[in-house]
Scaffold this motif. Structure first.
Motif, PDB file in Angstrom:
ATOM      1  N   TRP A 175      12.237   6.916  -5.401  1.00 35.10           N
ATOM      2  CA  TRP A 175      13.262   7.711  -6.193  1.00 35.10           C
ATOM      3  C   TRP A 175      13.107   8.990  -6.326  1.00 35.10           C
ATOM      4  O   TRP A 175      14.057   9.971  -6.332  1.00 35.10           O
ATOM      5  N   THR A 176      11.931   9.854  -6.191  1.00 34.32           N
ATOM      6  CA  THR A 176      11.578  11.111  -6.348  1.00 34.32           C
ATOM      7  C   THR A 176      10.672  11.632  -5.084  1.00 34.32           C
ATOM      8  O   THR A 176       9.775  10.740  -4.665  1.00 34.32           O
ATOM      9  N   GLU A 177      10.684  12.641  -4.621  1.00 36.54           N
ATOM     10  CA  GLU A 177       9.849  13.184  -3.726  1.00 36.54           C
ATOM     11  C   GLU A 177       8.507  12.937  -3.940  1.00 36.54           C
ATOM     12  O   GLU A 177       7.443  12.887  -3.345  1.00 36.54           O
ATOM     13  N   ALA A 178       8.007  13.252  -5.306  1.00 35.59           N
ATOM     14  CA  ALA A 178       6.507  13.294  -5.822  1.00 35.59           C
ATOM     15  C   ALA A 178       6.061  11.743  -5.595  1.00 35.59           C
ATOM     16  O   ALA A 178       5.015  11.629  -5.419  1.00 35.59           O
ATOM     17  N   ARG A 179       6.778  10.634  -5.746  1.00 38.36           N
ATOM     18  CA  ARG A 179       6.513   9.214  -5.488  1.00 38.36           C
ATOM     19  C   ARG A 179       6.177   9.209  -4.192  1.00 38.36           C
ATOM     20  O   ARG A 179       5.249   8.609  -3.798  1.00 38.36           O
ATOM     21  N   VAL A 180       7.048   9.648  -3.375  1.00 34.76           N
ATOM     22  CA  VAL A 180       7.163   9.311  -1.896  1.00 34.76           C
ATOM     23  C   VAL A 180       5.837  10.152  -1.301  1.00 34.76           C
ATOM     24  O   VAL A 180       4.986   9.453  -0.589  1.00 34.76           O
ATOM     25  N   GLN A 181       5.320  11.258  -2.015  1.00 33.70           N
ATOM     26  CA  GLN A 181       4.145  12.207  -1.598  1.00 33.70           C
ATOM     27  C   GLN A 181       2.897  11.332  -1.864  1.00 33.70           C
ATOM     28  O   GLN A 181       1.946  11.319  -1.198  1.00 33.70           O
ATOM     29  N   ARG A 182       2.942  10.647  -3.024  1.00 30.81           N
ATOM     30  CA  ARG A 182       1.623   9.870  -3.543  1.00 30.81           C
ATOM     31  C   ARG A 182       1.343   8.735  -2.476  1.00 30.81           C
ATOM     32  O   ARG A 182       0.289   8.308  -2.131  1.00 30.81           O
TER      33      ARG A 182
ATOM     34  N   SER B   2       0.767   4.898  15.096  1.00 30.08           N
ATOM     35  CA  SER B   2       1.434   6.209  14.597  1.00 30.08           C
ATOM     36  C   SER B   2       0.694   6.674  13.340  1.00 30.08           C
ATOM     37  O   SER B   2       0.973   6.256  12.164  1.00 30.08           O
ATOM     38  N   SER B   3      -0.254   7.553  13.518  1.00 28.11           N
ATOM     39  CA  SER B   3      -1.161   7.852  12.247  1.00 28.11           C
ATOM     40  C   SER B   3      -0.155   8.927  11.570  1.00 28.11           C
ATOM     41  O   SER B   3      -0.564   9.195  10.335  1.00 28.11           O
ATOM     42  N   HIS B   4       0.870   9.476  11.724  1.00 32.13           N
ATOM     43  CA  HIS B   4       1.906   9.992  10.872  1.00 32.13           C
ATOM     44  C   HIS B   4       2.850   9.229  10.246  1.00 32.13           C
ATOM     45  O   HIS B   4       3.749   9.761   9.546  1.00 32.13           O
ATOM     46  N   SER B   5       2.683   7.776  10.509  1.00 33.48           N
ATOM     47  CA  SER B   5       3.909   6.990   9.907  1.00 33.48           C
ATOM     48  C   SER B   5       3.383   6.807   8.306  1.00 33.48           C
ATOM     49  O   SER B   5       3.188   5.820   7.841  1.00 33.48           O
ATOM     50  N   VAL B   6       3.295   7.716   7.671  1.00 35.29           N
ATOM     51  CA  VAL B   6       3.059   7.751   6.340  1.00 35.29           C
ATOM     52  C   VAL B   6       4.207   7.888   5.164  1.00 35.29           C
ATOM     53  O   VAL B   6       4.071   7.646   4.062  1.00 35.29           O
ATOM     54  N   VAL B   7       5.361   8.079   5.786  1.00 36.26           N
ATOM     55  CA  VAL B   7       6.606   8.182   4.813  1.00 36.26           C
ATOM     56  C   VAL B   7       7.040   6.650   4.504  1.00 36.26           C
ATOM     57  O   VAL B   7       7.401   5.846   5.516  1.00 36.26           O
ATOM     58  N   PRO B   8       7.058   6.251   3.176  1.00 35.05           N
ATOM     59  CA  PRO B   8       7.614   4.828   3.077  1.00 35.05           C
ATOM     60  C   PRO B   8       9.110   4.665   3.452  1.00 35.05           C
ATOM     61  O   PRO B   8       9.839   5.787   3.387  1.00 35.05           O
TER      62      PRO B   8
ATOM     63  N   ASP C 299       6.813  -0.980  -2.140  1.00 31.03           N
ATOM     64  CA  ASP C 299       6.469   0.372  -2.278  1.00 31.03           C
ATOM     65  C   ASP C 299       5.824   1.248  -0.924  1.00 31.03           C
ATOM     66  O   ASP C 299       5.373   2.295  -0.946  1.00 31.03           O
ATOM     67  N   GLY C 300       6.025   0.106   0.243  1.00 22.63           N
ATOM     68  CA  GLY C 300       5.420   0.778   1.282  1.00 22.63           C
ATOM     69  C   GLY C 300       4.049   0.577   1.524  1.00 22.63           C
ATOM     70  O   GLY C 300       3.536   1.044   2.818  1.00 22.63           O
ATOM     71  N   LEU C 301       3.264   0.167   0.635  1.00 28.19           N
ATOM     72  CA  LEU C 301       1.752   0.220   0.966  1.00 28.19           C
ATOM     73  C   LEU C 301       1.346  -1.520   0.847  1.00 28.19           C
ATOM     74  O   LEU C 301       1.714  -2.193   0.226  1.00 28.19           O
ATOM     75  N   PRO C 302       0.343  -1.716   1.790  1.00 30.16           N
ATOM     76  CA  PRO C 302       0.019  -2.771   1.845  1.00 30.16           C
ATOM     77  C   PRO C 302      -0.913  -3.168   0.347  1.00 30.16           C
ATOM     78  O   PRO C 302      -1.337  -2.309  -0.375  1.00 30.16           O
ATOM     79  N   CYS C 303      -1.266  -4.655   0.527  1.00 30.49           N
ATOM     80  CA  CYS C 303      -2.130  -5.116  -0.277  1.00 30.49           C
ATOM     81  C   CYS C 303      -3.592  -5.134   0.204  1.00 30.49           C
ATOM     82  O   CYS C 303      -3.620  -5.786   1.251  1.00 30.49           O
TER      83      CYS C 303
END
Length: 429
Positions: free
Chosen positions: A108-115, A59-65, A370-374
């Protein structure tokens, strides 16, 4: 002249873990001319591996944490309902609390989610194409398909409840088609009539059998020259900032470099390499109806009301989902599998789903708050590459991760694109 643990001219890399990330990393390291040992106690792609039982989406669109603004309001429900789509076992709460607080803060904010989404997009955007290439090279092209993925909603209002997630995806370049009731009925005739809207993402792909695919990647790595050793890594011997050996339950394995890709069990090894990280298991379940593919979905789909993915795989119809925070050691709660079975039956009314005929499974998604791998170098030694914590996107993200890991092994330095994934972002513990 420097010497290598192998005694020859090639740098010897031990890849710890033969899941999707480990196998892809081994293949890419071999392409770089490195000597590779693939260390895994069980059979690659076997039932013990998270790769075996996942939903099979590229899912190349699974970018939302996982955490979005306002998620804190749901915490009482997570604790009160032990069988909800996301639940935290009370007994595990004290240990999970620091992770949960970071999890909530990350969205916490949409800006963080976007990053976070923009970083994940760099990892996932070309996942279907990369996996089609890997599958072809590994001799299993039939296991990877790119025919799009589908999200189904009961109403326009339910879809609008996910507006933030789709807005974030759109900013990342994801495009989709909307299928209204009649078109959804035509394309998915077995789906229950309560679903009136489909969101189809054409760019995405899927795997027909994840366990078999990972097993094929491991065989391909061996064909390219990797040695596979059946043992469990128990530690790292680092002296003066240099890796000397990987410690295993079968003895010491000399090494010039190591890749820590042991999934949810990577945390202790990362800490030994001077890089503690808040790694947690998001326990997931699946049920499979062996030999059954119809009635069912024509396109692999996720149902918004049940938060589960239904996918007709090579061995039968699979429903996968659930997030349970309870650690690695807790016994399975097979009531969760029964929830998946019931929802599967409600989605496809003509489907006979007898409990006695289904198989069940529990696996551990290695997740960071944070939904990001190491993906990066360990603080204690640049001979150690950390590559774990992919959460819900390990299968899809493994191909790009493997390429990044091989470059890290070759260059021993990170580059700007990897900054969001830096394992040192969590501090010193």
């Amino acid at each position: 002249m420097s010497t290598t643990a192998s005694g020859g001219g090639q740098r010897h890399v031990v890849v710890i873990g033969a899941g999707a990330v480990g196998c892809a990393s081994a293949i890419e390291a071999l392409r770089r001319g490195l000597q590779v040992t693939l260390l895994e106690p069980g059979e690659p792609g076997g039932e013990q591996a998270s790769s075996f039982g996942n939903a099979g989406w590229f899912s190349s669109h699974s970018v939302v944490p996982p955490a979005l603004p306002g998620a804190w309001r749901k915490v009482p429900g997570w604790l009160a309902d032990p069988l909800g789509p996301l639940a935290v076992r009370w007994g595990y709460l004290p240990r999970a609390l620091p992770w949960l607080l970071r999890y909530l803060a990350s969205g916490w904010t949409e800006a963080r989610v976007q990053r976070i989404a923009e970083a994940l997009r760099t990892l996932l955007a070309d996942a279907p194409a990369l996996h089609r290439e890997l599958a072809r090279e590994a001799g299993v092209p039939e296991l990877v398909e790119q025919h799009g993925l589908l999200h189904v909603y009961r109403s326009r209002a339910e879809f609008e409840g996910d507006a933030l997630a789709w807005r974030v995806r759109a900013r990342c370049g994801v495009q989709w088609e909307e299928w209204d009731g009649p078109e959804l009925r035509a394309r998915e005739p077995d789906l229950d009539a309560r679903y009136t809207l489909g969101i189809f993402v054409p760019e995405a792909g899927h795997c027909r059998q994840p366990g078999a695919y990972v097993a094929a990647l491991a065989r391909h790595a061996e064909h390219l020259g990797a040695r596979r050793r059946a043992a469990r890594a128990t530690g790292l011997r680092i002296e003066g900032g240099r890796l000397r050996a990987v410690l295993t339950d079968a003895g010491e394995l000399p090494a010039d470099a190591a890749v820590v890709s042991a999934g949810a069990r990577s945390g202790e090894l990362a800490a030994q390499a001077g890089t503690p990280v808040p790694l947690e298991s998001e326990r997931g379940y699946h049920v499979v109806l062996p030999g059954v593919t119809a009635p069912g979905p024509r396109t692999p789909m996720m149902a918004a009301d049940g938060k589960l993915i239904v996918h007709a795989m090579r061995d039968g119809l699979r429903a996968a989902g659930q997030v349970e925070i309870a650690g690695l050691a807790a016994a399975p709660d097979w009531r969760r599998a029964e929830i998946l079975r019931r929802h599967l039956a409600s989605m496809f009314p003509a489907l006979d789903v007898p409990p006695a005929q289904m198989t069940t499974w529990l696996g551990h998604r290695p997740s960071l708050p944070d939904g990001l791998p190491c993906i990066g170098l360990a603080r204690g030694s640049d001979d150690v590459v950390l590559a774990f914590g992919h959460g819900h996107v390990g299968l899809g993200g493994s191909a790009r991760t493997g390429r990044w890991v091989a470059r890290l092994l070759a260059e021993r330095r990170a580059w700007p694109e990897l900054a969001p994934f830096d394992p040192r972002r969590f501090g010193r513990g």
